[in-house]
Design a protein around this motif. Sequence first.
Motif, mmCIF file in Angstrom:
data_model
loop_
_atom_site.group_PDB
_atom_site.id
_atom_site.type_symbol
_atom_site.label_atom_id
_atom_site.label_comp_id
_atom_site.label_asym_id
_atom_site.label_seq_id
_atom_site.Cartn_x
_atom_site.Cartn_y
_atom_site.Cartn_z
ATOM 1 N N LEU A 1 0.763 -1.141 -0.008
ATOM 2 C CA LEU A 1 0.043 -0.091 -0.046
ATOM 3 C C LEU A 1 1.045 1.235 0.200
ATOM 4 C CD1 LEU A 1 -2.826 -1.046 2.608
ATOM 5 C CD2 LEU A 1 -3.098 -0.740 0.071
ATOM 6 N N GLU A 2 1.977 1.230 0.593
ATOM 7 C CA GLU A 2 2.930 2.447 0.830
ATOM 8 C C GLU A 2 3.564 2.867 -0.506
ATOM 9 O OE1 GLU A 2 2.416 0.776 4.654
ATOM 10 O OE2 GLU A 2 2.928 -0.066 2.853
ATOM 11 N N LYS B 1 1.880 5.878 -3.284
ATOM 12 C CA LYS B 1 2.043 7.467 -3.162
ATOM 13 C C LYS B 1 2.162 8.153 -4.531
ATOM 14 C CE LYS B 1 5.064 10.960 -1.165
ATOM 15 N NZ LYS B 1 6.286 11.082 -0.466
ATOM 16 N N LEU C 1 -8.043 4.921 3.349
ATOM 17 C CA LEU C 1 -6.634 4.973 3.258
ATOM 18 C C LEU C 1 -6.228 6.416 3.263
ATOM 19 C CD1 LEU C 1 -5.996 2.306 0.348
ATOM 20 C CD2 LEU C 1 -5.376 2.087 2.823
ATOM 21 N N GLN D 1 -6.176 7.840 6.253
ATOM 22 C CA GLN D 1 -4.807 7.091 7.046
ATOM 23 C C GLN D 1 -3.647 8.057 6.747
ATOM 24 O OE1 GLN D 1 -5.101 3.181 6.719
ATOM 25 N NE2 GLN D 1 -7.423 3.146 7.396
ATOM 26 N N TYR E 1 -2.447 7.813 3.429
ATOM 27 C CA TYR E 1 -1.790 7.426 2.116
ATOM 28 C C TYR E 1 -2.327 8.700 1.138
ATOM 29 C CZ TYR E 1 -1.352 2.961 4.245
ATOM 30 O OH TYR E 1 -0.712 1.882 4.942
ATOM 31 N N ASP E 2 -1.158 8.725 0.168
ATOM 32 C CA ASP E 2 -1.282 9.946 -0.800
ATOM 33 C C ASP E 2 -1.545 9.194 -2.052
ATOM 34 O OD1 ASP E 2 -1.031 12.190 -2.381
ATOM 35 O OD2 ASP E 2 1.274 12.091 -2.510
ATOM 36 N N ILE E 3 -2.819 9.159 -2.427
ATOM 37 C CA ILE E 3 -3.185 8.572 -3.456
ATOM 38 C C ILE E 3 -4.405 9.530 -4.098
ATOM 39 C CG2 ILE E 3 -2.838 6.076 -2.758
ATOM 40 C CD1 ILE E 3 -5.729 5.806 -2.238
#
Length: 277
Positions: free
Chosen positions: A156-157, A160, A179, A182, A184-186
């Motif tokens: 998941l990381e 970005k 996400l 939390q 997460y840069d998506i």
Amino acid sequence: MKRSYTLKSALLLLVATMLVVAGCSKKEETVPTAKDNETATASASRLDAIKERGKLVIATGDYYPFEYLDPETKRLVGYDIDLGQKIADKLGVQAEWKEMQFTALIPTLQNGQADMAIAAMYITDERKKAVDMSEIYMKTGMSLVKRDGDESINRLEDLKGKKVGVKAGATSETAAKELVEQGYDIKIVSYKDTTDYLLDLQMGRVDAAINDYLNQLGYNKQHAEAKLVIVGDPFTEAGLGLAVKQGDTELLKLANDVIKELEASGESKTMYAKWLK
């Protein structure tokens, strides 16, 4: 004469009183209430009524590989179809399937137009407010999906700054938003249908996708040419269950018994391998 009449009257009164008391005691011991009669009759007759009818009416949808129309036989097949047939077999009746949109499943149960619904349904607190749901018959969850050979995404990381396809209004979109919350840069890209964003992933228009684990297994089996792969294990947990009308406890118990029997015998693993591997 007056004394004899008084004594005789007293004896008659005593006998009558004893008969009344005895009658009342007998009534209290043996006569159930109307409510008790209704409850006992309903409990005893639910499965009998299905057996007398000769069929178990099951509502379902179109969700490969759980329930779908075989292109060759034109018959409904899939994991859920096998499960429903096992429950019907337990009752000794035929399974009659009613195909419909997913959103119509719960109203159909509530209206009494079907005995149960089996359609790869997530067990959720919200659904439990509307229907009674079985124990989990298969575990699943949300998974990260990528193109085969893309070594830039392995967790998941690694998302970005990447574009992630999801289905609008579905659990995949909810999971993606969580996400983001939390940290997460998506960039979330929402689509009307799951197949649309999986096709865009294949074509490189998005970098990754979020989809139900079991659904993706089925998609990969059906569309091997897409060359999509699941990254690791699901990052959320969920379970699939069948549904019945609220209060239909006898039928629900029978369904749960079948689920447990399939698990104990290992037949559920055979069914899983048949439809999902």
